[in-house]
Design a protein around this motif. Structure first.
Motif, PDB file in Angstrom:
ATOM      1  N   GLU A 122       0.821  -1.205   0.000  1.00  0.00           N
ATOM      2  CA  GLU A 122       0.000   0.000   0.000  1.00  0.00           C
ATOM      3  C   GLU A 122       0.858   1.260   0.000  1.00  0.00           C
ATOM      4  N   MET A 123       2.065   1.145   0.534  1.00  0.00           N
ATOM      5  CA  MET A 123       2.982   2.282   0.558  1.00  0.00           C
ATOM      6  C   MET A 123       3.757   2.431  -0.746  1.00  0.00           C
ATOM      7  N   GLY A 124       3.478   1.541  -1.696  1.00  0.00           N
ATOM      8  CA  GLY A 124       4.129   1.647  -2.985  1.00  0.00           C
ATOM      9  C   GLY A 124       5.335   0.754  -3.166  1.00  0.00           C
ATOM     10  N   GLN A 125       5.590  -0.132  -2.196  1.00  0.00           N
ATOM     11  CA  GLN A 125       6.707  -1.061  -2.319  1.00  0.00           C
ATOM     12  C   GLN A 125       6.263  -2.345  -2.999  1.00  0.00           C
ATOM     13  N   LYS A 126       7.211  -2.999  -3.651  1.00  0.00           N
ATOM     14  CA  LYS A 126       6.973  -4.334  -4.176  1.00  0.00           C
ATOM     15  C   LYS A 126       7.537  -5.334  -3.162  1.00  0.00           C
ATOM     16  N   VAL A 127       6.712  -6.318  -2.805  1.00  0.00           N
ATOM     17  CA  VAL A 127       7.087  -7.244  -1.737  1.00  0.00           C
ATOM     18  C   VAL A 127       6.952  -8.694  -2.201  1.00  0.00           C
ATOM     19  N   ALA A 160      -5.454  -4.541  12.038  1.00  0.00           N
ATOM     20  CA  ALA A 160      -4.998  -4.028  10.748  1.00  0.00           C
ATOM     21  C   ALA A 160      -4.327  -2.669  10.906  1.00  0.00           C
ATOM     22  N   GLN A 161      -4.897  -1.829  11.745  1.00  0.00           N
ATOM     23  CA  GLN A 161      -4.295  -0.520  11.993  1.00  0.00           C
ATOM     24  C   GLN A 161      -2.957  -0.654  12.716  1.00  0.00           C
ATOM     25  N   ALA A 162      -2.859  -1.662  13.576  1.00  0.00           N
ATOM     26  CA  ALA A 162      -1.593  -1.896  14.282  1.00  0.00           C
ATOM     27  C   ALA A 162      -0.501  -2.324  13.304  1.00  0.00           C
ATOM     28  N   TYR A 163      -0.843  -3.197  12.369  1.00  0.00           N
ATOM     29  CA  TYR A 163       0.137  -3.606  11.358  1.00  0.00           C
ATOM     30  C   TYR A 163       0.567  -2.404  10.508  1.00  0.00           C
ATOM     31  N   LYS A 164      -0.374  -1.505  10.242  1.00  0.00           N
ATOM     32  CA  LYS A 164      -0.044  -0.311   9.467  1.00  0.00           C
ATOM     33  C   LYS A 164       0.984   0.539  10.204  1.00  0.00           C
ATOM     34  N   LYS A 165       0.774   0.729  11.509  1.00  0.00           N
ATOM     35  CA  LYS A 165       1.718   1.521  12.313  1.00  0.00           C
ATOM     36  C   LYS A 165       3.102   0.882  12.338  1.00  0.00           C
ATOM     37  N   ILE A 166       3.141  -0.439  12.465  1.00  0.00           N
ATOM     38  CA  ILE A 166       4.432  -1.137  12.499  1.00  0.00           C
ATOM     39  C   ILE A 166       5.139  -1.007  11.159  1.00  0.00           C
ATOM     40  N   ALA A 167       4.385  -1.151  10.066  1.00  0.00           N
ATOM     41  CA  ALA A 167       4.980  -0.998   8.736  1.00  0.00           C
ATOM     42  C   ALA A 167       5.519   0.412   8.542  1.00  0.00           C
ATOM     43  N   GLU A 168       4.768   1.397   9.018  1.00  0.00           N
ATOM     44  CA  GLU A 168       5.224   2.785   8.914  1.00  0.00           C
ATOM     45  C   GLU A 168       6.493   3.010   9.723  1.00  0.00           C
ATOM     46  N   LYS A 169       6.560   2.391  10.895  1.00  0.00           N
ATOM     47  CA  LYS A 169       7.757   2.536  11.723  1.00  0.00           C
ATOM     48  C   LYS A 169       8.967   1.906  11.050  1.00  0.00           C
ATOM     49  N   LEU A 170       8.748   0.791  10.387  1.00  0.00           N
ATOM     50  CA  LEU A 170       9.853   0.118   9.697  1.00  0.00           C
ATOM     51  C   LEU A 170      10.371   0.936   8.513  1.00  0.00           C
ATOM     52  N   LEU A 182       9.070  -2.607  18.130  1.00  0.00           N
ATOM     53  CA  LEU A 182       8.349  -2.124  16.962  1.00  0.00           C
ATOM     54  C   LEU A 182       6.913  -1.743  17.264  1.00  0.00           C
ATOM     55  N   GLY A 183       6.280  -2.459  18.189  1.00  0.00           N
ATOM     56  CA  GLY A 183       4.896  -2.141  18.507  1.00  0.00           C
ATOM     57  C   GLY A 183       4.108  -3.377  18.889  1.00  0.00           C
ATOM     58  N   GLU A 184       2.805  -3.160  19.109  1.00  0.00           N
ATOM     59  CA  GLU A 184       1.939  -4.240  19.554  1.00  0.00           C
ATOM     60  C   GLU A 184       0.730  -4.385  18.630  1.00  0.00           C
ATOM     61  N   VAL A 185       0.216  -5.617  18.560  1.00  0.00           N
ATOM     62  CA  VAL A 185      -0.983  -5.926  17.786  1.00  0.00           C
ATOM     63  C   VAL A 185      -2.004  -6.508  18.755  1.00  0.00           C
ATOM     64  N   PRO A 186      -3.195  -5.896  18.842  1.00  0.00           N
ATOM     65  CA  PRO A 186      -4.171  -6.370  19.830  1.00  0.00           C
ATOM     66  C   PRO A 186      -4.856  -7.669  19.425  1.00  0.00           C
ATOM     67  N   GLU A 187      -5.335  -8.406  20.401  1.00  0.00           N
ATOM     68  CA  GLU A 187      -6.211  -9.547  20.152  1.00  0.00           C
ATOM     69  C   GLU A 187      -7.439  -9.015  19.423  1.00  0.00           C
ATOM     70  N   ASP A 188      -7.845  -9.652  18.334  1.00  0.00           N
ATOM     71  CA  ASP A 188      -8.872  -9.059  17.481  1.00  0.00           C
ATOM     72  C   ASP A 188      -9.708 -10.144  16.817  1.00  0.00           C
ATOM     73  N   THR A 189     -11.015 -10.138  17.074  1.00  0.00           N
ATOM     74  CA  THR A 189     -11.902 -11.134  16.479  1.00  0.00           C
ATOM     75  C   THR A 189     -11.994 -10.963  14.958  1.00  0.00           C
ATOM     76  N   GLN A 190     -11.813  -9.743  14.475  1.00  0.00           N
ATOM     77  CA  GLN A 190     -11.868  -9.522  13.032  1.00  0.00           C
ATOM     78  C   GLN A 190     -10.673 -10.162  12.321  1.00  0.00           C
ATOM     79  N   LEU A 191      -9.536 -10.213  13.006  1.00  0.00           N
ATOM     80  CA  LEU A 191      -8.387 -10.914  12.438  1.00  0.00           C
ATOM     81  C   LEU A 191      -8.698 -12.398  12.315  1.00  0.00           C
ATOM     82  N   THR A 192      -9.331 -12.956  13.342  1.00  0.00           N
ATOM     83  CA  THR A 192      -9.713 -14.365  13.307  1.00  0.00           C
ATOM     84  C   THR A 192     -10.671 -14.640  12.158  1.00  0.00           C
ATOM     85  N   LYS A 193     -11.625 -13.745  11.951  1.00  0.00           N
ATOM     86  CA  LYS A 193     -12.579 -13.892  10.838  1.00  0.00           C
ATOM     87  C   LYS A 193     -11.847 -13.859   9.503  1.00  0.00           C
TER      88      LYS A 193
END
Length: 292
Positions: free
Chosen positions: A49-54, A256-266, A227-238
């Motif tokens: 989403e940030m424009g990188q190829k992964v 999902a927002q937590a992963y975004k913050k971690i990616a931004e930090k990286l 780097l940060g934390e990712v909360p327990e999330d029922t939507q992730l399980t879904k």
């Protein structure tokens, strides 16, 4: 000319000074079930989403976690490149958001038996990934097996995923201990960064990091970054049940927002052209040297 010198010459012959090397992030954990592969996939989506190829290398042999979570079945794996003459492009499967992934299969476990011609094929092929990707995520197996250690020792940048569960913390420490005692481990050339997953309350991740970092620093002399934390999330399980990355299926979910913050930090401070951005050919040369 010995094998080490032949290997260095192969790396040099396939290096292109005008082309930046890919950043290699190795994602690992001390035990299974802590969300390691979820972390790899969702960080890949956020980087895209940030424009990188992964491209993700699924190095968890015997467990096809990446392809299951992507809902895609690869036709070929790394073994096919080495032994069947497949090209690097043929063994890449393209998942959601055009994130590529390579199934490791059993190809890497036989590196100690490879001929120089086999090695040349790997080096020449993997050097092409630097043209195809900005970031390569290596998703290792869990635990402290020899195969996992080989990947970690070869890495300039390790993302350690753990949870607040006592067993997860203990296993993460065991992994750090095994890594610090590995004869090929070079502390000055390795950055270890912790991601706290499945936390119940905001701030629990930092508490976890402070405890683990203090013990690792005192007894292992192994520094870490948070780097940060990712909360327990029922939507992730879904999302997992639907074989979709939560960052795509539920982009506004807390995880999902937590992963975004971690990616931004990286990506806040792009790595220098050094150990953190060594490229895949050099990464595999470290593994090959250890097996030799």
């Amino acid at each position: 000319m010995d094998q080490a010198e032949q290997l260095r010459n192969l790396i040099k012959a396939n290096s292109h000074p005008q082309r930046p090397l890919a950043r290699v992030l190795t994602v690992t954990s001390g035990k299974g079930g802590v969300g390691k592969s979820n972390t790899s996939i969702n960080l890949a989506v956020r980087f895209q989403e940030m424009g990188q190829k992964v491209i993700i290398l699924d190095a968890d042999f015997g467990l096809a976690n990446i392809e299951i979570m992507f809902g895609a079945v690869p036709k070929h794996n790394l073994s096919d490149l080495i032994y069947q003459g497949r090209s690097i492009k043929e063994i890449i499967t393209w998942g959601p958001m055009d994130v590529g992934f390579i199934s490791g299969g059993s190809g890497i476990t036989g590196l100690s038996n490879l001929t120089l011609d086999n090695l040349r094929t790997i080096i020449q092929s993997l050097s092409q990934l630097d043209e195809m990707a900005d970031t390569i995520i290596v998703d290792t197996g869990a635990g402290i097996s020899d195969a996992v250690m080989e990947f970690l020792v070869a890495s300039g940048e390790i993302l350690l995923v753990t949870t607040p569960e006592p067993t997860s913390i203990t296993d993460s420490y065991s992994l750090l201990k095994a890594l610090s005692r590995h004869p090929q481990y070079v502390k000055e050339e390795t950055k270890i960064k912790l991601i706290a997953n499945k936390v119940q309350r905001t701030g629990d991740g930092k508490i976890l990091y402070d405890k683990l970092s203090a013990v690792a620093g005192k007894y292992l002399k192994t520094p870490m970054e948070y780097l940060g934390e990712v909360p327990e999330d029922t939507q992730l399980t879904k999302a997992v049940m639907q074989q979709k990355p939560v960052s795509m299926e539920f982009p506004h979910a807390r995880s999902a927002q937590a992963y975004k913050k971690i990616a931004e930090k990286l990506t806040e401070k792009p790595p220098a052209e050094s150990n953190e951005r060594r490229g895949m050919a050099s990464f595999f040369s470290h593994i090959f040297n250890m097996k030799r």
